[in-house]
Write an enzyme that holds these catalytic residues in place. Sequence first.
Site, PDB file in Angstrom:
ATOM      1  N   LYS A 103       0.739  33.281   8.294  1.00 16.56           N
ATOM      2  CA  LYS A 103       1.851  33.459   7.340  1.00 16.56           C
ATOM      3  C   LYS A 103       1.322  34.118   6.086  1.00 16.56           C
ATOM      4  O   LYS A 103       0.178  33.901   5.696  1.00 16.56           O
ATOM      5  CB  LYS A 103       2.454  32.101   6.982  1.00 16.56           C
ATOM      6  CG  LYS A 103       3.811  32.200   6.340  1.00 16.56           C
ATOM      7  CD  LYS A 103       4.863  32.422   7.405  1.00 16.56           C
ATOM      8  CE  LYS A 103       6.256  32.148   6.913  1.00 16.56           C
ATOM      9  NZ  LYS A 103       7.122  31.769   8.026  1.00 16.56           N
ATOM     10  N   GLY A 215      21.702  26.772   2.298  1.00 15.57           N
ATOM     11  CA  GLY A 215      20.997  28.049   2.374  1.00 15.57           C
ATOM     12  C   GLY A 215      21.900  29.064   3.051  1.00 15.57           C
ATOM     13  O   GLY A 215      22.440  28.795   4.123  1.00 15.57           O
ATOM     14  N   GLY A 217      21.042  32.560   3.407  1.00 16.19           N
ATOM     15  CA  GLY A 217      20.311  33.816   3.586  1.00 16.19           C
ATOM     16  C   GLY A 217      20.558  34.322   4.996  1.00 16.19           C
ATOM     17  O   GLY A 217      21.611  34.052   5.579  1.00 16.19           O
ATOM     18  N   ASN A 218      19.578  35.004   5.566  1.00 16.23           N
ATOM     19  CA  ASN A 218      19.749  35.578   6.900  1.00 16.23           C
ATOM     20  C   ASN A 218      20.107  34.506   7.923  1.00 16.23           C
ATOM     21  O   ASN A 218      21.132  34.590   8.601  1.00 16.23           O
ATOM     22  CB  ASN A 218      18.476  36.342   7.279  1.00 16.23           C
ATOM     23  CG  ASN A 218      18.589  36.947   8.656  1.00 16.23           C
ATOM     24  OD1 ASN A 218      18.323  36.294   9.664  1.00 16.23           O
ATOM     25  ND2 ASN A 218      19.018  38.182   8.735  1.00 16.23           N
ATOM     26  N   ALA A 219      19.279  33.465   8.015  1.00 13.77           N
ATOM     27  CA  ALA A 219      19.501  32.429   9.034  1.00 13.77           C
ATOM     28  C   ALA A 219      20.789  31.651   8.750  1.00 13.77           C
ATOM     29  O   ALA A 219      21.636  31.484   9.631  1.00 13.77           O
ATOM     30  CB  ALA A 219      18.301  31.496   9.095  1.00 13.77           C
ATOM     31  N   GLY A 220      20.956  31.180   7.522  1.00 15.53           N
ATOM     32  CA  GLY A 220      22.097  30.334   7.166  1.00 15.53           C
ATOM     33  C   GLY A 220      23.435  31.032   7.342  1.00 15.53           C
ATOM     34  O   GLY A 220      24.392  30.446   7.859  1.00 15.53           O
TER      35      GLY A 220
HETATM   36  N1  GLU Z   1       9.508  34.037   9.409  1.00 20.10           N
HETATM   37  C1  GLU Z   1      10.052  33.618  10.654  1.00 20.10           C
HETATM   38  C2  GLU Z   1       9.602  32.201  10.977  1.00 20.10           C
HETATM   39  O1  GLU Z   1       9.257  31.439  10.108  1.00 20.10           O
HETATM   40  C3  GLU Z   1       9.789  34.608  11.781  1.00 20.10           C
HETATM   41  C4  GLU Z   1       8.356  34.845  12.132  1.00 20.10           C
HETATM   42  C5  GLU Z   1       8.109  35.971  13.108  1.00 20.10           C
HETATM   43  O2  GLU Z   1       9.060  36.524  13.617  1.00 20.10           O
HETATM   44  O3  GLU Z   1       6.938  36.254  13.341  1.00 20.10           O
HETATM   45  O4  GLU Z   1       9.650  31.767  12.099  1.00 20.10           O
END
Ligand code: GLU
Length: 424
Positions: A103, A215, A217-220
């Site tokens: 990350k 939240g 954002g994209n996911a929410g």
């Molecule tokens: N940031 C996203 C996660 O936390 C996606 C990670 C990715 O696709 O590598 O799962």
Amino acid sequence: MPNPFTNATKQLENAAELLNLNKNILEILKNPKGILEVSIPIKMDSGKTKVFKGYRSQYNDALGPFKGGIRFHPKVNLSEVKALSAWMTWKCAVVGLPLGGGKGGVVVDPKKLSAKEIEKLSRGYVQAMKDFIGPEKDILAPDVYTNPQIMAWMMDEFSRIKGYNVPGFVTGKPIEVGGARGRKFSTAQGGIYVLEKAVKRLKMNSEKTIVAIQGFGNAGSFVAKILSALGYNIVAVSDSRGGVVIDQESGIRNQKFKNNGLNIKNIIKFKKETGSVVGFPNTKTITNEQLLKLDVDILIPAALENVITEKNASRIKAKLIIELANGPITPEADIILEKKGIIVVPDILANAGGVIVSYFEWVQNLQNYYWTEKENISKLKTIIEKSFDKVWAKKECSNISMRLAAYMVAVERVAKAEELRRGL
Ligand code: GLU
């Protein structure tokens, strides 16, 4: 504020204890393999130079190259990045991907930067990390406040450094430059597949189910859109500026909802225009904290870590929590929720849809052969539902929480690979 990496380590130790894991392997699994801290100087629009701090934590690559997103957020810090990289390791492992975990993050408030400055920062990050990342080593992706455009700039920068196109170095790209079809909503879609599985197991009725989402954002926002279309009643949503709850005299229970609670399409439009969900017509403004404690059936934290702690866990009323965010519940809060009989579908499983389709993107980039959205999403469904069933079966047979069951599956896989590779 609880330390995210302490939480991540605690979760690993809990699983290791039940697995009776070899102590030498546990020692290896408790530490990131490598951490990079860089300074990224950017010439701002004003002509002044500003230096931004960037991180990459490469946690474990026993199962495959490091994989994980990059976050642009003012509160990014090393403990958070390390925790997020550990969670990526377990996430890829629990759903059986041949990938490790990593990350990255930059300490920045992107809302205060112009598009040109964000582009420079994205390219600067790749320049600073160039020797440590790549399609066979460590593959980047979007996370909080990063998006497909940023991924395109990063891919372009890395390709310039190499002198040829390297699309497989980053996933979550726009489709035009090698992105996977459906990747944009895949985190939400994966979350929906596990939510529906859990709803069936718990014999809840989707028509009457009341949902709050923290939240947007994209996911929410995607999860709200898909759930609403499926007939769930979404009564509250929030973003970093606050939340809104449907304003009905009789409260949020015991009534028939018109249009499944909040009109999600209009809220998405409203947020685009005004920058926030707060102020949406016919709603009451609430805080993020109030949203978590609403009398709902399903709660979906889809923002940041550490929002449900030992301080508020006892006041959570939902029967089911789907962790679309990474690390929203602390280990102390987990114990309280479990005692209350609340089922938590843990982040490493619930939000794995993003990295599953990222994996497809990487495979497609390496082969230069592209699949349809239908192919990507149906393969996502197969993988995530199978993983859910495996975790659920483990939870039932050992009488443990879903988090512990998911960690046991994941940690066992990574530990086995470490053992075979190192001869431990
Ligand atoms: N940031 C996203 C996660 O936390 C996606 C990670 C990715 O696709 O590598 O799962």
